[in-house]
Scaffold this active site. Structure first.
Site, PDB file in Angstrom:
ATOM      1  N   GLY B 481       0.806  -1.347  -0.186  1.00 41.32           N
ATOM      2  CA  GLY B 481      -0.067   0.048  -0.014  1.00 41.32           C
ATOM      3  C   GLY B 481       0.872   1.276  -0.087  1.00 41.32           C
ATOM      4  N   PRO B 563       7.077   6.983  12.148  1.00 40.94           N
ATOM      5  CG  PRO B 563       9.399   7.403  12.916  1.00 40.94           C
ATOM      6  CD  PRO B 563       8.082   7.808  12.226  1.00 40.94           C
ATOM      7  CD  GLU B 636       0.827  -8.889   4.424  1.00 44.23           C
ATOM      8  OE1 GLU B 636       0.074  -9.729   3.844  1.00 44.23           O
ATOM      9  OE2 GLU B 636       1.298  -8.016   3.362  1.00 44.23           O
TER      10      GLU B 636
END
Lengths: 328, 672
Positions: B481, B563, B636
């Protein structure tokens, strides 16, 4: 879900009067409402009993009388309960989550139903939900079902943690029925499945649980629960235990197991063997093994036998150094 | 870039952020889906008249009356187009009613007559027919000659995605066509699919999805909810709301196949691998082919001249498998990284040293140079911070303690995208792209990317996403994405900035870009993110309970855009890895043919009490071969390898090697 009426009872008499055969009393609803959504329970009427005057914890005959409408969180937080019956406070806190304990009542906790997958799925057979339809759990998924006291008709377990502690406390349930109020010892309150697993308890239709009477204990006690994650899961096996030791000997001892049977399992055989025996790990192990001789594990739940054995030994060992009644 | 709080955080916390069926719509009816109660067979009858007689019931939809739909490449979307029942729990009918309660009751009462056939839902070894993906050298000979070899089988159970927000759609037809508020991972794809299914001009379909309550892959492809809701709304000529129940999410929305993985490693006396063989058995439904590329990561992780990676799909009468939290890499690295640990233990080599010895110079898959590969640096950094050196298995009373490590990896890919950047005379900027924020922080990351390219404060930039009317975009999936959308956003903003040399006219300045050409012309590199998980476990000897007091993930994923949200994603992935290691398991009911788990009481995921000292950090990795931001995906990689690190720690603590997930007391206690 099936349409139902909701009524709030203002007195126990009114609750009893409102109850016809197709009625459920409603406590916190944390189990009943789920079961209604699933179509497992389909009452035509709900009678809310949470506003009845059973929301107090009172001194009673040297012990306590806990009202049926007391919330689980309030029971676990009660100073007297924590000091005199740590096993009960620990058991309640070991159940569900903070949010559910805030909502759930003591009476409802006693009467919650098994979490067996088949019971909760109306598209599959289950003798508890639909008598005579069969028990697919016996040959199917049963890794967290009963190892003791089950029958070909049902291998369900009772899910309550609180009830296991109450079993070890020799508590009795106060019940209002058509013929007045009576006390039912916890041993007689819950049933084994036999050939009629549709009944979890010996209550008659319309009986209203108003409270729980807990006699004085006078022993150190604790609750230990094993589950598949650190919180918010039903017990694989749990142990409630109380122990009185003097001069290295067991004066008195009570043990109950959760997650192993259709009701809280009072380990009477182990208790008998332990009274008068040396307060040693060897004694505890011998007693636990003797208790587990009655176990009839199914294909996939044999691990519960060593688990229950270990848990009895461990819990009694941890209780032993304590002085009776110090509340630790 | 400076960290930015989630830009929609306030909306989410206050409840102002609306999810699919929460949109207030006048006169909406409610749809409830009906699931098949046989494992395989044919629908013979649907007793619609009985429930249509109930007050408040508006319609019953099934194979007996459904309008003809166009086929798309996912047969799960051919809602009610056939009488065939392919698995228990399949969507076979629906009831539309004035209220949700009436619809549920009618759905429960709807009688469907079936002609049932014997189902087979049991995944097991025994059939032949592997389809080899990679065959290099002569792995069998290399294994036979190896000084040391490992030959073990590792399994994972079926795992269900279980996002908090169920698959849900609010559908409404009007003169402009079809509008759906839908919970998905990509509104462009849902629009294009619905247009095709209902034979509409895509311009007549509008998919609105600004907030999505998780997907984890299960909303990556359009789901039957969108098709069914649109069909029902057209049938009753009213807007309708449809959400699958939690129970239905165990059959109708996809899950990860169980895997049976045989992993063989051959090594010389120094632990240098000569052969890697990773053969995987998986299940498939009869309705939709999907390969979980479980052996995929073994293609690139370690150097070995002789290699074989193969998958076998066993077609069964099971619900349709699909994407789930790092498909391929997640189960595959469980097998490979467990086997690497076994090899290290067998040879008496430190598991980190074993991995370092097998570090490949170039990608073993195709010989391409790495765009960057910092696995070794992750392992060393983590070892230093975690206190790995001199680790010792310990015992405290009735508790055993130990530490484990495993590597992580995830491929870096980009998809073509379009984006529009617009400047207003008041100094504000608006960036538009049909990206999806499924809870990842994508909206926030894109705001930062735009602000950087525009050399503007993020507070002056508004990013509009989650709507198919916006410039078309790829899915939130495969950790692509931010890199994919970000390239388009960056390019659009840069192009806009180049045009802002004069005062901005009242109508503003707008630039639209398409990244297709840039992606097609990118240089050939092996692009992957890497990482390392370090886990400490405590195992109760008497009960077999495993707890993880400490877990550290170290990642090398290019430049981290934000972050604040990156850390959330990484520790979220690691938490899912904990769940995979210790509790997540869907159990097949062999007698009836469906998954027995029906809710989150029966399908355990970690709760707060399971997640203790869990931290994710990352290296400052500069990789010029990725994209304008220099970023790799992080959606992931946090889960990949985590389960193996837990199991390796359990072995270190107890000496017991668990090869079947999850590591529950029932599996571990008998061996303690």
């Amino acid at each position: 879900m099936r349409p139902f009426t909701y009524e709030r009872a203002r007195s126990a008499d009114e609750a009893l009067a409102l109850h016809d055969g197709d009625t459920h009393y409603l406590g916190g609803g944390t189990n009943l409402v789920d079961l209604m959504r699933l179509g497992v329970e389909r009452p035509a009427r709900l009678v809310d009993v949470t506003r009845l005057p059973y929301d107090r914890i009172e001194e009673h005959g040297g012990g306590l009388l806990i009202g049926a409408a007391v919330r689980n969180s309030d029971l676990a937080a009660d100073r007297t309960v924590r000091e005199r019956y740590p096993v009960l406070a620990e058991a309640v806190l070991a159940g569900a989550s903070g949010q559910i304990r805030n909502q759930a009542t003591v009476g409802g906790n006693l009467l919650q139903r098994t979490r067996c997958s088949y019971f909760q799925n109306v598209t599959k057979p289950c003798n508890k939900r639909d008598p005579g339809s069969g028990c697919p759990a016996r040959e199917g998924e049963h890794h967290n079902l009963a190892i003791l006291g089950h029958t070909p008709h049902c291998v369900a377990t009772h899910p309550s943690d609180m009830a296991v502690a109450l079993a070890v406390l020799d508590a009795s349930v106060r019940v209002r029925g058509g013929s007045g109020e009576r006390g039912v010892r916890l041993d007689e309150f819950y049933r084994l499945p036999g050939d009629d697993p549709s009944r979890d308890t010996t209550l008659d239709p319309g009986d209203l649980v108003t409270g729980i009477q807990v006699p004085p204990l006078g022993m150190a006690s604790r609750y230990r629960k094993v589950r598949e994650r650190a919180s918010f899961a039903f017990a694989l096996v749990s142990v409630a235990a109380a122990l009185d030791v003097a001069d290295g000997k067991v004066l008195d001892c009570r043990v109950a197991l959760g997650g192993v049977a259709h009701r809280p399992w009072r380990a009477r055989r182990a208790e008998e063997m332990l009274r008068g025996a040396p307060a040693t790990e060897e004694s505890y192990l011998r007693a636990a093994r003797a208790e587990m001789e009655a176990a009839q594990p199914l294909r996939d739940n044999g691990f519960k036998v060593p688990l229950a054995t270990n848990l009895i030994v461990r819990t009694l060992s941890e209780l032993a150094p304590s002085k009776p009644g110090d509340g630790s | 870039m400076r960290p930015l709080e989630r830009v929609e955080a306030r909306d989410k916390v206050t409840g102002a952020a609306r999810y699919a069926i929460e949109y207030p719509v006048e006169g909406a009816a409610h749809v409830v889906a009906v699931a098949a109660t046989i494992g395989r067979g044919e629908i013979e009858s649907v007793a619609a008249a009985e429930v249509l007689a109930m007050p408040g019931v508006l319609a019953v939809l099934s194979c007996e009356n459904a309008p003809k739909l166009n086929s798309v490449d996912d047969a799960e979307l051919e809602v009610f187009q056939s009488r065939t029942v392919s698995y228990r729990g399949q969507l076979v009918a629906a009831v539309v009613a004035e209220t949700l309660e009436t619809a549920r009751e009618a759905a429960a009462r709807l009688r469907i007559g079936y002609r049932a056939e014997q189902h087979d839902v049991h995944l097991r070894d025994g059939q032949s027919g592997f389809r080899a993906d990679v065959d290099q050298g002569d792995p069998e000979a290399a294994l036979a000659e190896a000084a040391v070899s490992i030959d073990e089988t590792y399994t994972t159970p079926a795992e269900h995605n279980n996002p908090m927000e169920p698959h849900a759609t609010l559908a409404e037809w009007n003169e402009d066509g079809l509008t759906v508020h839908d919970s998905n991972q990509g509104s462009t794809t849902v629009r294009d699919t619905l247009a095709k299914v209902f034979d509409l001009d895509p311009a007549k379909v509008r998919v609105i999805s600004p907030h999505v309550g998780g997907g984890f892959g299960s909303k990556g492809t359009p789901r039957p909810t969108a098709v069914l809701a649109a069909m029902a709304a057209r049938e009753v000529k009213r807007p309708v709301k449809l959400a699958f129940t939690r129970q239905q999410m165990f059959s109708m929305t996809g899950y990860r196949t169980p895997t049976i993985q045989r992993v063989r490693l051959g090594a010389d006396a120094d632990g240098r691998l000569s052969a890697i063989v990773h053969e995987v058995i998986e299940q498939n439904s009869t309705v939709r082919e999907f390969t979980e590329k479980t052996a995929g990561p073994s293609r690139i992780m370690y150097r070995a001249p002789h290699r074989r990676m193969a998958h076998r799909l066993v077609q069964l009468d099971v619900p349709a498998t699909s994407w789930m939290r790092g498909p391929g890499e997640t189960p595959g690295m469980w097998g490979l990284e467990s086997a690497m640990d076994e090899l290290a233990v067998t040879m008496g080599i430190d598991p980190i040293e074993l991995r370092i010895r097998n570090e490949p110079e170039t990608s073993p898959e195709d010989g391409l140079p790495w765009s960057s590969r910092n696995l070794v640096a992750c392992l060393r950094e983590g070892a230093e911070r975690f206190g790995w050196t001199g680790r010792r298995a310990g015992r405290e009373g009735r508790t055993l303690t130990g530490m484990g490590v495993a590597s992580a990896t995830y491929p870096v890919n980009r998809e073509p995208n379009t984006a529009t950047a617009r400047a207003e005379p008041d100094g504000r900027f608006t960036v538009r792209i049909a990206a999806a924020d499924i809870g990842t922080g994508a909206r926030t990351a894109l705001t930062l990317i735009a602000a950087e390219a525009l050399k503007a404060d993020p507070g002056r930039v508004t990013v509009e996403i989650g709507n198919s009317d916006l410039p078309k975009a790829s899915l939130a999936g495969g950790s692509t994405g931010t890199a994919s959308w970000g390239t388009a956003v960056h390019n659009a903003c840069e192009a806009l900035l180049a045009e802002l040399d004069a005062p901005i006219p009242p109508e503003g300045v707008e630039v639209t870009v398409d990244t297709k050409e840039e992606l097609e012309s990118q240089e050939k590199y092996a692009r992957h993110a890497f990482g390392a998980h370090f886990v400490e476990v405590r195992v109760d000897i008497d009960t077999g309970e495993v707890r993880v007091p400490r877990m550290l993930g170290v990642f090398a994923a290019g430049r981290i855009i934000n972050p604040t949200t990156a850390r959330s994603q990484l520790i979220g992935g690691m938490t899912m890895g904990l769940g995979m290691a210790l509790m997540e398991e869907s159990t097949m009911d062999l007698e009836f043919g469906d998954y027995l788990n029906h809710d989150l009481a029966q399908y355990h995921v970690p709760v707060c009490a399971d997640v203790r000292d869990l931290e994710a950090i990352w290296l400052d990795e500069k990789d010029p071969h990725l994209n304008p931001m220099g970023s790799k995906g992080i959606g992931e990689i946090g889960i990949v390898g985590a389960a193996a690190a837990v199991a390796n720690a359990v072995h270190h603590a107890t000496g017991v090697r668990v090869r079947d997930l999850p590591i529950t007391p029932s599996r571990l206690l008998p061996s303690l």
